[in-house]
Design a protein around this motif. Structure first.
Motif, PDB file in Angstrom:
ATOM      1  N   LEU A  26      -4.226  53.550  44.822  1.00  0.00           N
ATOM      2  CA  LEU A  26      -2.786  53.583  45.080  1.00  0.00           C
ATOM      3  C   LEU A  26      -2.225  52.224  45.499  1.00  0.00           C
ATOM      4  O   LEU A  26      -1.005  52.042  45.548  1.00  0.00           O
ATOM      5  CB  LEU A  26      -2.476  54.622  46.159  1.00  0.00           C
ATOM      6  CG  LEU A  26      -2.795  56.081  45.805  1.00  0.00           C
ATOM      7  CD1 LEU A  26      -2.666  56.963  47.031  1.00  0.00           C
ATOM      8  CD2 LEU A  26      -1.876  56.575  44.692  1.00  0.00           C
ATOM      9  N   GLY A  27      -3.113  51.299  45.853  1.00  0.00           N
ATOM     10  CA  GLY A  27      -2.661  49.963  46.250  1.00  0.00           C
ATOM     11  C   GLY A  27      -2.027  49.926  47.620  1.00  0.00           C
ATOM     12  O   GLY A  27      -1.075  49.168  47.858  1.00  0.00           O
ATOM     13  N   VAL A  28      -2.561  50.749  48.557  1.00  0.00           N
ATOM     14  CA  VAL A  28      -2.049  50.756  49.934  1.00  0.00           C
ATOM     15  C   VAL A  28      -3.237  50.624  50.883  1.00  0.00           C
ATOM     16  O   VAL A  28      -4.379  50.881  50.515  1.00  0.00           O
ATOM     17  CB  VAL A  28      -1.263  52.054  50.243  1.00  0.00           C
ATOM     18  CG1 VAL A  28      -0.053  52.171  49.340  1.00  0.00           C
ATOM     19  CG2 VAL A  28      -2.171  53.279  50.092  1.00  0.00           C
ATOM     20  N   PRO A  29      -3.008  50.243  52.154  1.00  0.00           N
ATOM     21  CA  PRO A  29      -4.104  50.125  53.120  1.00  0.00           C
ATOM     22  C   PRO A  29      -4.755  51.482  53.404  1.00  0.00           C
ATOM     23  O   PRO A  29      -4.059  52.512  53.463  1.00  0.00           O
ATOM     24  CB  PRO A  29      -3.420  49.578  54.375  1.00  0.00           C
ATOM     25  CG  PRO A  29      -2.155  48.951  53.872  1.00  0.00           C
ATOM     26  CD  PRO A  29      -1.731  49.773  52.711  1.00  0.00           C
ATOM     27  N   PRO A  30      -6.088  51.537  53.599  1.00  0.00           N
ATOM     28  CA  PRO A  30      -6.774  52.800  53.897  1.00  0.00           C
ATOM     29  C   PRO A  30      -6.238  53.499  55.136  1.00  0.00           C
ATOM     30  O   PRO A  30      -6.160  54.737  55.156  1.00  0.00           O
ATOM     31  CB  PRO A  30      -8.236  52.362  54.098  1.00  0.00           C
ATOM     32  CG  PRO A  30      -8.368  51.107  53.296  1.00  0.00           C
ATOM     33  CD  PRO A  30      -7.044  50.421  53.423  1.00  0.00           C
ATOM     34  N   ASN A  31      -5.860  52.726  56.172  1.00  0.00           N
ATOM     35  CA  ASN A  31      -5.354  53.386  57.374  1.00  0.00           C
ATOM     36  C   ASN A  31      -4.024  54.080  57.127  1.00  0.00           C
ATOM     37  O   ASN A  31      -3.680  55.069  57.788  1.00  0.00           O
ATOM     38  CB  ASN A  31      -5.250  52.398  58.535  1.00  0.00           C
ATOM     39  CG  ASN A  31      -4.295  51.244  58.253  1.00  0.00           C
ATOM     40  OD1 ASN A  31      -3.897  51.037  57.113  1.00  0.00           O
ATOM     41  ND2 ASN A  31      -3.943  50.507  59.293  1.00  0.00           N
TER      42      ASN A  31
END
Length: 309
Positions: A26-31
């Motif tokens: 998704l291209g977002v940070p894991p947190n």
């Protein structure tokens, strides 16, 4: 109010198998992914995923939510892509579980034609005779022979049930003798699916409709029906196989019937997919292709048979 974007993100986490992989796709940070799934759980008042250091496992509530929403998420994604592309062409990755010998029966050329007709579709086949967990292994559709367990999956029959019969090669029978009764089978070698005991157990129905259980010692075992057919042709023992699978060998004299009045009902072949309201266009198109080709092939020769797929 539940954020529908969080539901779509939750579906992606399930398919990815981890927060990290979902975040990468998704291209977002894991947190961010973890926080939004936690927020969704708080809004719903139910834990959806059991976290461990090795993997994520769906809870009953998570399984239910995924089954009800995954198809809708796919439909929304495809609708958006259709508007972007200006077409209603199927697209995306289709992950398929099938019997180990699937492509012994299904011509690979048909997959080539399918992919040429649907250039936006990617196919990922997992060939094995074990029963896979469709959700845990991110399988979109599984082609399975044999009895279907009560798994909660949706099934579509592609090949109807038929009968299985005992067969052996003329050479084997010339060396070992031809059984005249079920009791005679005790003196013979079986060819069947492997079991730690070294025995194979078959339940067959006799001419009066009553069932009998047979146990044969096996010196050769295998995990696909084609392997067992070839072993029987090679004279390694008596096999219990589907009539469609052995028809050509019987006609050519490579195999002969053994106790033909005793048979077993087979279970045909099914397409299984996770319980969801809507299948993606790509999955639907692939199921239609396989159903059409196998239905035509089963009228001509062997069909497709497997222990489980």
């Amino acid at each position: 109010m539940v954020d529908l974007n969080d539901i779509a993100l939750f579906v992606q986490v399930v398919r990815s198998g981890s927060f990290a992989e979902a975040a990468r796709r998704l291209g977002v940070p894991p947190n961010t992914v973890s926080r939004r799934v936690q927020s969704l759980e708080a809004q719903l008042g139910s834990r959806l995923l059991q976290r461990s250091t090795r993997k994520l496992t769906l809870t009953n509530a998570g399984q239910s939510l995924h089954d009800r929403c995954a198809g809708a998420v796919d439909g929304l994604w495809e609708a958006g892509q259709a508007l972007i592309d200006g077409s209603l062409e199927p697209g995306g990755i289709v992950r398929v579980a099938a019997p180990a010998d699937f492509f012994d029966f299904f011509a690979m050329e048909e997959m080539g034609k399918f992919m040429a007709s649907h250039p936006r579709v990617r196919l990922d086949f997992v060939l094995s005779d074990r029963n896979v967990d469709l959700v845990a292994e991110q399988i979109d559709v599984a082609f399975r022979g044999g009895p279907l367990p009560d798994s909660g999956y949706i099934g579509r029959q592609l090949i109807k049930a038929d009968t299985d019969g005992m067969v052996a090669s003329p050479l084997y029978l010339a060396n070992r003798g031809t059984p005249r009764t079920l009791q005679d089978l005790i003196k013979h070698d079986g060819v069947g699916f492997g079991h730690p005991s070294g025995l194979v157990t078959w339940r067959v129905a006799g001419p009066d409709g009553s069932e009998d259980e047979i146990r044969l010692a096996c010196r050769f075992t295998g995990n696909t029906a084609q392997t067992l057919r070839k072993a029987a042709v090679a004279g390694l023992g008596i096999a219990l196989l589907p009539a469609k699978l052995t028809r050509l060998d019987l006609q050519a004299g490579r195999l002969v019937p053994v106790l033909p009045l005793y048979q077993r009902t087979s279970h045909g072949l099914h397409a299984l997919y996770p319980s969801r309201r809507h299948l993606s266009m790509a999955v639907s198109a692939l199921i239609t292709l396989v159903a059409e080709k196998l239905s035509a092939a089963s009228l001509q020769s062997g069909g497709i048979v497997s222990r489980s797929a």
